[in-house]
Design an enzyme around this catalytic site. Structure first.
Site, PDB file in Angstrom:
ATOM      1  CB  CYS A   8      -0.973  -0.023   1.189  1.00  0.00           C
ATOM      2  SG  CYS A   8      -0.210   0.082   2.812  1.00  0.00           S
ATOM      3  CG  HIS A  44      15.216 -15.248  14.076  1.00  0.00           C
ATOM      4  ND1 HIS A  44      15.824 -14.485  15.047  1.00  0.00           N
ATOM      5  CD2 HIS A  44      16.175 -16.111  13.630  1.00  0.00           C
ATOM      6  CE1 HIS A  44      17.084 -14.865  15.201  1.00  0.00           C
ATOM      7  NE2 HIS A  44      17.330 -15.844  14.338  1.00  0.00           N
TER       8      HIS A  44
HETATM    9  C1  RB5 Z   1      -3.998   5.256   0.991  1.00  0.00           C
HETATM   10  O1  RB5 Z   1      -4.016   6.625   0.752  1.00  0.00           O
HETATM   11  C2  RB5 Z   1      -3.041   4.921   2.114  1.00  0.00           C
HETATM   12  O2  RB5 Z   1      -3.573   5.301   3.324  1.00  0.00           O
HETATM   13  C3  RB5 Z   1      -2.713   3.454   2.115  1.00  0.00           C
HETATM   14  O3  RB5 Z   1      -2.164   3.104   0.890  1.00  0.00           O
HETATM   15  C4  RB5 Z   1      -1.708   3.004   3.143  1.00  0.00           C
HETATM   16  O4  RB5 Z   1      -0.576   3.798   3.120  1.00  0.00           O
HETATM   17  C5  RB5 Z   1      -2.227   2.833   4.507  1.00  0.00           C
HETATM   18  O5  RB5 Z   1      -1.529   2.381   5.424  1.00  0.00           O
END
Ligand code: RB5
Length: 148
Positions: free
Chosen positions: A65, A98
């Site tokens: 993400c 680990h």
């Molecule tokens: C999305 O904007 C963002 O919040 C997500 O990709 C991530 O970084 C969340 O932890």
């Protein structure tokens, strides 16, 4: 290897780069993430990746993400998933040695000190050391109450 990958809109380019690199090396990569910048919710992506992985057939999973944080937290809510948010070659290897991590998490908006593919290779080349770590990993599993 048979590798699962999933990402939200914060890591489209990173996911594509990882997938391309691994496929060029001959690995099979199943993409459960998004390929546009349209906003999605990382818990939904992590849940799809975790439940798919837990059905079996994959060597490990990669979730991405923007920061790598949210999607790793969400993945770790699933019993049987050990998702490590790694940030250098040391953590990439240690999470296998680990913790027997079966998911790696990366952030598409992070500037890493080494290429992400190098961290993935460090993870793939490492071996779980077992022994006392087997007991600790088993205790990790016991901490998770849900069954999916
Ligand atoms: C999305 O904007 C963002 O919040 C997500 O990709 C991530 O970084 C969340 O932890």
């Amino acid at each position: 290897m048979n590798i699962l990958i999933a990402n939200d809109h914060g890591a489209v380019a990173l996911k594509q780069a990882i997938q391309n690199a691994l496929e060029q090396e001959g690995h099979t990569v199943t993409n459960l993430g998004v390929d546009t910048e349209e906003s999605v919710d990382y818990p939904d992506i992590a849940h799809k990746a975790a439940t798919t992985f837990l059905k079996g057939g994959y060597d490990f999973g990669i979730v991405c993400c923007g920061s790598g944080i949210g999607i790793s937290i969400a993945a770790n809510k699933h019993k049987g998933i050990r998702c490590a948010q790694v940030f250098d070659l040391y953590t990439a290897a240690m999470c296998k040695k680990h913790n027997n991590a079966n998911f790696l998490a990366f952030g598409g908006r992070i500037q890493y000190p080494v290429p992400v593919i190098d961290m993935i290779h460090a993870y793939m080349e490492a071996q779980f050391e077992g022994g006392r770590h087997e007991r600790r990993v088993s205790k990790l599993n016991d901490l998770c109450s849900n069954s999916n």
